[in-house]
Scaffold this motif. Structure first.
Motif, short mmCIF file in Angstrom:
data_model
loop_
_atom_site.label_atom_id
_atom_site.label_comp_id
_atom_site.label_asym_id
_atom_site.label_seq_id
_atom_site.Cartn_x
_atom_site.Cartn_y
_atom_site.Cartn_z
N ALA A 105 5.75 7.82 14.69
CA ALA A 105 6.03 8.47 13.41
C ALA A 105 7.06 7.68 12.60
N ALA A 106 8.08 7.16 13.29
CA ALA A 106 9.10 6.37 12.61
C ALA A 106 8.50 5.10 12.04
N ALA A 107 7.58 4.47 12.80
CA ALA A 107 6.94 3.24 12.33
C ALA A 107 6.11 3.51 11.08
N SER A 111 6.84 1.94 7.47
CA SER A 111 5.77 1.20 6.82
C SER A 111 5.50 1.74 5.42
N ALA A 112 5.57 3.07 5.29
CA ALA A 112 5.33 3.67 3.98
C ALA A 112 6.39 3.26 2.97
N PHE A 113 7.63 3.12 3.43
CA PHE A 113 8.71 2.75 2.52
C PHE A 113 8.75 1.24 2.25
N SER A 114 8.43 0.44 3.28
CA SER A 114 8.56 -1.01 3.14
C SER A 114 7.33 -1.67 2.55
N GLY A 115 6.17 -1.05 2.70
CA GLY A 115 4.95 -1.65 2.18
C GLY A 115 4.87 -1.52 0.67
N ALA A 116 4.25 -2.51 0.05
CA ALA A 116 4.08 -2.48 -1.41
C ALA A 116 2.92 -1.55 -1.75
N ALA A 117 3.17 -0.58 -2.60
CA ALA A 117 2.13 0.38 -2.96
C ALA A 117 1.11 -0.23 -3.92
#
Length: 206
Positions: A105-107, A111-117
């Motif tokens: 869940a943490a990963a 990933s949601a915060f660090s990945g470019a949307a």
């Protein structure tokens, strides 16, 4: 509790308790008594099992072996990462079941915060020459598995040549910016640039 289970606990309970304390509350530690086919001891019981319950263990290979890490699934669907050590005299299994569902869940959160949307809007950053130099510099380093502190003179000349080929020194303050990124002087960057252009000129000479 059978005598074999008592002997197993006497030999390994302290180790099991130490591992369970270190990994609490994310890991279950289980001691299986192979002589009786039952659980001799359990710490952080994620599975709901208790001492004295059947181990439900089939054929066990020779002692002294370690199996895993391998995956298991808890009754509530959580993903577990497990490892098992085969014990001898008394015969038993030392199992650690690590709940990795929270790490999953943490990963996903990271990933949601660090990945470019979405791609960067070109029109907004067309004039951001600093960003262009930053991206080109670190892309060049990643492709070669290098870091700034590890760069030798030849590497720096090659780097400057690559940036020059992209027209990144046409901006007035580009040399100052790159000097700051590399921890070098303006004079050094101009020397690298001159060397890169001399080399490029030689390559073009028939």
């Amino acid at each position: 509790m059978t005598s074999s289970a008592d002997a197993l606990l006497a030999a390994h309970a302290a180790t099991a308790e130490a591992v369970a304390a270190l990994l609490h509350p994310h890991a279950e530690v289980v001691l299986h008594d192979l002589a009786s086919g039952r659980i001799a001891g359990i710490w952080n019981a994620l599975s709901g099992r208790r001492p004295g319950m059947e181990s439900l263990v089939d054929d066990v290979p020779g002692d002294g072996r370690v199996f895993g890490p391998y995956e298991k699934t808890a009754g509530d669907g959580r993903r577990l990462k497990s490892v098992t050590a085969v014990l001898a005299d008394p015969a038993g299994l030392f199992c650690i079941n690590l709940d990795v569902s929270q790490f999953d869940a943490a990963a996903r959160l990271l990933s949601a915060f660090s990945g470019a949307a979405a791609p960067r809007p070109p029109s907004l950053f067309a004039g951001d020459w600093r960003e262009e130099i930053n991206t080109a510099l670190h892309g060049w380093l990643r492709e070669r598995g290098l870091t700034v502190p590890a760069l030798k003179r030849g590497d720096r000349v090659a780097l400057v040549a690559a940036l020059d080929a992209r027209g990144l020194f046409l901006t007035r303050n580009a040399v100052d910016h790159l000097a700051g990124l590399l921890g070098a002087s303006r004079a050094s960057i101009y020397n690298y640039l001159a060397a890169a252009r001399r080399s490029n000129q030689k390559d073009r000479t028939p």
